[in-house]
Design a protein around this motif. Sequence first.
Motif, PDB file in Angstrom:
ATOM      1  N   PHE A 187      -4.907  -2.184  -6.135  1.00  0.00           N
ATOM      2  CA  PHE A 187      -5.653  -0.816  -5.622  1.00  0.00           C
ATOM      3  C   PHE A 187      -5.955  -0.865  -3.941  1.00  0.00           C
ATOM      4  O   PHE A 187      -5.492  -0.022  -3.363  1.00  0.00           O
ATOM      5  CB  PHE A 187      -6.806  -0.790  -6.341  1.00  0.00           C
ATOM      6  CG  PHE A 187      -7.579   0.488  -5.846  1.00  0.00           C
ATOM      7  CD1 PHE A 187      -7.398   1.491  -6.464  1.00  0.00           C
ATOM      8  CD2 PHE A 187      -8.582   0.430  -4.920  1.00  0.00           C
ATOM      9  CE1 PHE A 187      -7.903   2.784  -6.051  1.00  0.00           C
ATOM     10  CE2 PHE A 187      -9.289   1.570  -4.544  1.00  0.00           C
ATOM     11  CZ  PHE A 187      -8.827   3.005  -5.104  1.00  0.00           C
ATOM     12  N   TYR A 234      -4.053   1.435  -1.318  1.00  0.00           N
ATOM     13  CA  TYR A 234      -5.123   2.295  -0.266  1.00  0.00           C
ATOM     14  C   TYR A 234      -4.768   1.769   1.310  1.00  0.00           C
ATOM     15  O   TYR A 234      -4.709   2.976   1.860  1.00  0.00           O
ATOM     16  CB  TYR A 234      -6.407   2.189  -0.603  1.00  0.00           C
ATOM     17  CG  TYR A 234      -7.409   2.578  -0.060  1.00  0.00           C
ATOM     18  CD1 TYR A 234      -7.570   4.165  -0.352  1.00  0.00           C
ATOM     19  CD2 TYR A 234      -8.157   2.609   1.385  1.00  0.00           C
ATOM     20  CE1 TYR A 234      -8.515   5.003   0.622  1.00  0.00           C
ATOM     21  CE2 TYR A 234      -8.916   3.201   2.010  1.00  0.00           C
ATOM     22  CZ  TYR A 234      -9.072   4.397   1.587  1.00  0.00           C
ATOM     23  OH  TYR A 234      -9.820   5.205   2.554  1.00  0.00           O
ATOM     24  N   PHE A 264      -7.343   7.489  -2.354  1.00  0.00           N
ATOM     25  CA  PHE A 264      -7.848   7.023  -3.506  1.00  0.00           C
ATOM     26  C   PHE A 264      -6.967   7.596  -4.713  1.00  0.00           C
ATOM     27  O   PHE A 264      -6.839   6.924  -5.719  1.00  0.00           O
ATOM     28  CB  PHE A 264      -9.114   7.436  -3.620  1.00  0.00           C
ATOM     29  CG  PHE A 264     -10.285   6.663  -2.880  1.00  0.00           C
ATOM     30  CD1 PHE A 264     -10.474   5.209  -3.338  1.00  0.00           C
ATOM     31  CD2 PHE A 264     -10.706   7.034  -1.734  1.00  0.00           C
ATOM     32  CE1 PHE A 264     -11.667   4.616  -2.591  1.00  0.00           C
ATOM     33  CE2 PHE A 264     -11.756   6.313  -1.197  1.00  0.00           C
ATOM     34  CZ  PHE A 264     -12.234   5.059  -1.393  1.00  0.00           C
ATOM     35  N   SER A 288      -3.801   5.540  -4.815  1.00  0.00           N
ATOM     36  CA  SER A 288      -4.184   4.317  -5.373  1.00  0.00           C
ATOM     37  C   SER A 288      -4.394   4.051  -6.674  1.00  0.00           C
ATOM     38  O   SER A 288      -3.763   3.107  -7.221  1.00  0.00           O
ATOM     39  CB  SER A 288      -5.070   3.836  -4.470  1.00  0.00           C
ATOM     40  OG  SER A 288      -4.855   3.636  -2.943  1.00  0.00           O
ATOM     41  N   SER A 289      -5.238   5.122  -7.293  1.00  0.00           N
ATOM     42  CA  SER A 289      -5.363   5.158  -8.671  1.00  0.00           C
ATOM     43  C   SER A 289      -4.074   5.066  -9.390  1.00  0.00           C
ATOM     44  O   SER A 289      -3.978   4.625 -10.433  1.00  0.00           O
ATOM     45  CB  SER A 289      -6.519   6.164  -8.962  1.00  0.00           C
ATOM     46  OG  SER A 289      -7.847   5.992  -8.180  1.00  0.00           O
ATOM     47  N   VAL A 291      -2.046   2.090  -9.635  1.00  0.00           N
ATOM     48  CA  VAL A 291      -2.657   1.140 -10.551  1.00  0.00           C
ATOM     49  C   VAL A 291      -2.299   1.692 -11.908  1.00  0.00           C
ATOM     50  O   VAL A 291      -1.880   0.846 -12.814  1.00  0.00           O
ATOM     51  CB  VAL A 291      -4.259   0.945 -10.296  1.00  0.00           C
ATOM     52  CG1 VAL A 291      -4.842   0.111 -11.458  1.00  0.00           C
ATOM     53  CG2 VAL A 291      -4.658   0.249  -9.010  1.00  0.00           C
ATOM     54  N   VAL A 292      -2.519   2.756 -12.291  1.00  0.00           N
ATOM     55  CA  VAL A 292      -2.035   3.452 -13.541  1.00  0.00           C
ATOM     56  C   VAL A 292      -0.601   3.085 -13.868  1.00  0.00           C
ATOM     57  O   VAL A 292      -0.230   2.427 -14.990  1.00  0.00           O
ATOM     58  CB  VAL A 292      -2.208   4.883 -13.546  1.00  0.00           C
ATOM     59  CG1 VAL A 292      -1.560   5.364 -14.985  1.00  0.00           C
ATOM     60  CG2 VAL A 292      -3.710   5.106 -13.572  1.00  0.00           C
TER      61      VAL A 292
END
Length: 219
Positions: free
Chosen positions: A50, A54, A60, A63-64, A67-68
Amino acid sequence: MVDILIRTYENRDYDVVLELFARGIMDYLPSTSMYLLRLRQVHVIILVSFITFYLVFSSFLVSSLGVVALLAGARLLLVFVFHKIIKKAHKLDLQNIEESYMSGQNSCFWVAEVNGRVVGMVGVQPVQGSPHEVELRRLSVAKEHRHKGIARRLCMHVIDYAHQRGYEHVTLNTSTIQHAAHKLYLKMGFRKTKSKPVSDPFGRLVDVTVTYYTYDIRT
Protein backbone atom coordinates in the motif's frame (compact mmCIF):
# COMPACT_ATOMS: atom_id res chain seq x y z
CA MET A 1 -28.12 -42.80 11.64
CA VAL A 2 -26.42 -42.85 8.22
CA ASP A 3 -26.11 -46.28 6.62
CA ILE A 4 -22.45 -46.42 5.55
CA LEU A 5 -20.97 -49.20 3.41
CA ILE A 6 -17.19 -49.45 3.28
CA ARG A 7 -15.97 -51.68 0.48
CA THR A 8 -12.80 -52.42 -1.43
CA TYR A 9 -12.00 -50.10 -4.32
CA GLU A 10 -12.97 -51.24 -7.82
CA ASN A 11 -11.89 -49.89 -11.21
CA ARG A 12 -15.34 -48.39 -11.77
CA ASP A 13 -14.67 -46.05 -8.81
CA TYR A 14 -11.66 -44.42 -10.46
CA ASP A 15 -13.23 -41.22 -11.80
CA VAL A 16 -15.30 -40.51 -8.70
CA VAL A 17 -12.28 -41.12 -6.43
CA LEU A 18 -10.16 -38.62 -8.37
CA GLU A 19 -12.98 -36.07 -8.24
CA LEU A 20 -13.52 -36.70 -4.53
CA PHE A 21 -9.85 -36.14 -3.78
CA ALA A 22 -9.62 -32.98 -5.90
CA ARG A 23 -12.78 -31.51 -4.35
CA GLY A 24 -11.47 -32.35 -0.90
CA ILE A 25 -8.26 -30.42 -1.55
CA MET A 26 -10.06 -27.42 -3.07
CA ASP A 27 -12.45 -27.30 -0.10
CA TYR A 28 -9.49 -26.06 1.96
CA LEU A 29 -9.11 -22.95 -0.20
CA PRO A 30 -11.32 -20.63 1.93
CA SER A 31 -9.81 -21.71 5.27
CA THR A 32 -6.30 -21.43 3.82
CA SER A 33 -7.05 -17.91 2.59
CA MET A 34 -8.23 -16.91 6.07
CA TYR A 35 -5.18 -18.53 7.65
CA LEU A 36 -2.87 -16.54 5.38
CA LEU A 37 -4.67 -13.26 6.03
CA ARG A 38 -4.04 -13.68 9.78
CA LEU A 39 -0.27 -14.00 9.38
CA ARG A 40 1.90 -11.08 10.48
CA GLN A 41 4.20 -11.37 7.46
CA VAL A 42 1.19 -11.10 5.15
CA HIS A 43 0.08 -7.95 7.01
CA VAL A 44 3.56 -6.52 6.44
CA ILE A 45 3.43 -7.34 2.71
CA ILE A 46 0.01 -5.65 2.40
CA LEU A 47 1.19 -2.55 4.28
CA VAL A 48 4.42 -2.23 2.31
CA SER A 49 2.51 -2.71 -0.94
CA PHE A 50 0.00 0.00 0.00
CA ILE A 51 2.77 2.45 0.92
CA THR A 52 4.64 1.67 -2.31
CA PHE A 53 1.52 2.24 -4.41
CA TYR A 54 0.86 5.51 -2.58
CA LEU A 55 4.42 6.76 -3.10
CA VAL A 56 4.12 6.03 -6.81
CA PHE A 57 0.53 7.22 -7.47
CA SER A 58 -0.17 9.63 -4.54
CA SER A 59 -3.73 8.32 -4.34
CA PHE A 60 -5.45 6.37 -1.56
CA LEU A 61 -8.00 5.01 -4.03
CA VAL A 62 -5.41 3.75 -6.49
CA SER A 63 -3.31 2.35 -3.64
CA SER A 64 -6.34 0.51 -2.21
CA LEU A 65 -7.22 -0.88 -5.63
CA GLY A 66 -3.61 -1.96 -6.05
CA VAL A 67 -3.75 -3.92 -2.79
CA VAL A 68 -7.05 -5.51 -3.85
CA ALA A 69 -5.47 -6.53 -7.16
CA LEU A 70 -2.49 -7.92 -5.26
CA LEU A 71 -4.77 -10.01 -3.04
CA ALA A 72 -6.70 -11.26 -6.06
CA GLY A 73 -3.43 -12.30 -7.67
CA ALA A 74 -2.36 -14.03 -4.48
CA ARG A 75 -5.60 -16.02 -4.46
CA LEU A 76 -5.01 -17.11 -8.05
CA LEU A 77 -1.52 -18.21 -7.01
CA LEU A 78 -3.05 -20.20 -4.14
CA VAL A 79 -5.45 -21.91 -6.56
CA PHE A 80 -2.46 -22.79 -8.73
CA VAL A 81 -0.65 -24.27 -5.71
CA PHE A 82 -3.69 -26.38 -4.82
CA HIS A 83 -3.97 -27.69 -8.37
CA LYS A 84 -0.28 -28.53 -8.23
CA ILE A 85 -0.88 -30.57 -5.05
CA ILE A 86 -3.69 -32.47 -6.80
CA LYS A 87 -1.53 -33.19 -9.86
CA LYS A 88 1.34 -34.36 -7.66
CA ALA A 89 -0.93 -36.82 -5.82
CA HIS A 90 -2.28 -38.06 -9.13
CA LYS A 91 1.24 -38.64 -10.41
CA LEU A 92 2.47 -40.33 -7.23
CA ASP A 93 -0.24 -42.91 -6.53
CA LEU A 94 -3.73 -41.97 -7.68
CA GLN A 95 -2.94 -42.31 -11.36
CA ASN A 96 -2.99 -46.08 -10.96
CA ILE A 97 -4.78 -47.02 -7.75
CA GLU A 98 -4.78 -50.70 -8.66
CA GLU A 99 -1.01 -50.75 -8.92
CA SER A 100 -0.37 -48.41 -5.98
CA TYR A 101 -2.72 -50.03 -3.45
CA MET A 102 -4.41 -53.21 -4.67
CA SER A 103 -1.52 -55.24 -6.08
CA GLY A 104 0.98 -54.84 -3.25
CA GLN A 105 1.15 -56.96 -0.14
CA ASN A 106 -0.52 -55.42 2.95
CA SER A 107 -1.79 -52.41 1.04
CA CYS A 108 -5.39 -51.63 0.14
CA PHE A 109 -7.83 -48.90 -0.85
CA TRP A 110 -11.46 -48.52 0.20
CA VAL A 111 -14.41 -46.33 -0.62
CA ALA A 112 -17.37 -45.41 1.59
CA GLU A 113 -20.84 -45.51 0.07
CA VAL A 114 -24.04 -43.83 1.25
CA ASN A 115 -27.19 -44.80 -0.68
CA GLY A 116 -25.06 -46.33 -3.42
CA ARG A 117 -22.95 -43.20 -3.92
CA VAL A 118 -19.22 -43.05 -3.19
CA VAL A 119 -18.72 -40.27 -0.63
CA GLY A 120 -15.42 -41.19 1.04
CA MET A 121 -12.08 -42.88 0.43
CA VAL A 122 -8.94 -44.01 2.20
CA GLY A 123 -5.84 -46.05 1.43
CA VAL A 124 -3.14 -47.85 3.38
CA GLN A 125 0.41 -48.83 2.49
CA PRO A 126 3.28 -50.40 4.44
CA VAL A 127 5.94 -47.91 5.56
CA GLN A 128 9.17 -48.63 3.72
CA GLY A 129 12.00 -49.61 6.04
CA SER A 130 9.67 -50.11 9.01
CA PRO A 131 8.14 -53.61 9.23
CA HIS A 132 5.83 -52.65 12.12
CA GLU A 133 4.08 -49.63 10.56
CA VAL A 134 1.55 -48.87 7.86
CA GLU A 135 0.58 -45.43 6.60
CA LEU A 136 -2.99 -44.18 6.29
CA ARG A 137 -3.27 -42.18 3.07
CA ARG A 138 -5.68 -40.13 0.96
CA LEU A 139 -8.47 -39.90 3.53
CA SER A 140 -11.24 -37.74 2.09
CA VAL A 141 -14.99 -37.35 2.59
CA ALA A 142 -17.36 -35.34 0.40
CA LYS A 143 -18.18 -31.98 1.99
CA GLU A 144 -21.92 -32.64 2.15
CA HIS A 145 -21.33 -35.90 4.05
CA ARG A 146 -18.88 -34.69 6.69
CA HIS A 147 -19.67 -34.77 10.42
CA LYS A 148 -21.53 -38.06 9.99
CA GLY A 149 -18.80 -40.36 11.30
CA ILE A 150 -17.62 -41.48 7.86
CA ALA A 151 -14.01 -40.33 8.28
CA ARG A 152 -13.83 -42.06 11.65
CA ARG A 153 -15.23 -45.27 10.17
CA LEU A 154 -12.65 -45.18 7.38
CA CYS A 155 -9.83 -44.62 9.87
CA MET A 156 -11.04 -47.53 12.02
CA HIS A 157 -11.18 -49.71 8.92
CA VAL A 158 -7.50 -49.01 8.31
CA ILE A 159 -6.63 -49.65 11.97
CA ASP A 160 -8.52 -52.96 11.97
CA TYR A 161 -6.82 -53.95 8.71
CA ALA A 162 -3.39 -53.23 10.19
CA HIS A 163 -4.24 -55.07 13.41
CA GLN A 164 -5.32 -58.18 11.52
CA ARG A 165 -1.97 -58.24 9.73
CA GLY A 166 0.10 -57.90 12.86
CA TYR A 167 1.20 -54.30 12.52
CA GLU A 168 1.87 -52.28 15.66
CA HIS A 169 1.39 -48.72 14.42
CA VAL A 170 -0.66 -46.72 11.92
CA THR A 171 1.00 -43.48 10.84
CA LEU A 172 -0.19 -40.48 8.85
CA ASN A 173 0.57 -36.83 8.28
CA THR A 174 -1.52 -33.74 7.76
CA SER A 175 -0.88 -30.04 7.20
CA THR A 176 -1.45 -26.92 9.29
CA ILE A 177 -4.65 -25.93 7.51
CA GLN A 178 -6.48 -29.25 8.01
CA HIS A 179 -7.97 -28.35 11.40
CA ALA A 180 -10.80 -30.89 11.33
CA ALA A 181 -8.35 -33.68 10.54
CA HIS A 182 -6.17 -32.78 13.54
CA LYS A 183 -9.21 -32.88 15.84
CA LEU A 184 -10.35 -36.22 14.44
CA TYR A 185 -6.98 -37.93 14.86
CA LEU A 186 -6.44 -36.68 18.39
CA LYS A 187 -9.97 -37.69 19.37
CA MET A 188 -9.38 -41.17 17.97
CA GLY A 189 -6.24 -41.67 20.02
CA PHE A 190 -3.52 -40.81 17.54
CA ARG A 191 -0.52 -39.08 19.11
CA LYS A 192 1.62 -36.36 17.59
CA THR A 193 5.13 -37.55 16.90
CA LYS A 194 6.72 -34.57 15.13
CA SER A 195 6.10 -31.48 13.04
CA LYS A 196 8.15 -30.32 10.07
CA PRO A 197 7.98 -27.05 8.16
CA VAL A 198 7.18 -27.35 4.46
CA SER A 199 10.51 -26.94 2.69
CA ASP A 200 9.47 -25.05 -0.44
CA PRO A 201 9.70 -21.20 -0.50
CA PHE A 202 5.93 -20.68 -0.33
CA GLY A 203 5.61 -23.03 2.64
CA ARG A 204 8.40 -21.26 4.51
CA LEU A 205 6.90 -17.85 3.81
CA VAL A 206 3.49 -18.72 5.24
CA ASP A 207 4.63 -20.99 8.10
CA VAL A 208 2.95 -24.16 6.82
CA THR A 209 3.97 -27.27 8.74
CA VAL A 210 3.26 -30.97 8.33
CA THR A 211 2.32 -32.81 11.52
CA TYR A 212 2.89 -36.55 11.87
CA TYR A 213 0.63 -38.78 13.92
CA THR A 214 0.88 -42.39 15.11
CA TYR A 215 -1.82 -44.74 16.38
CA ASP A 216 -0.47 -47.49 18.62
CA ILE A 217 -2.36 -50.73 18.08
CA ARG A 218 -2.95 -52.69 21.26
CA THR A 219 -2.27 -56.34 20.62
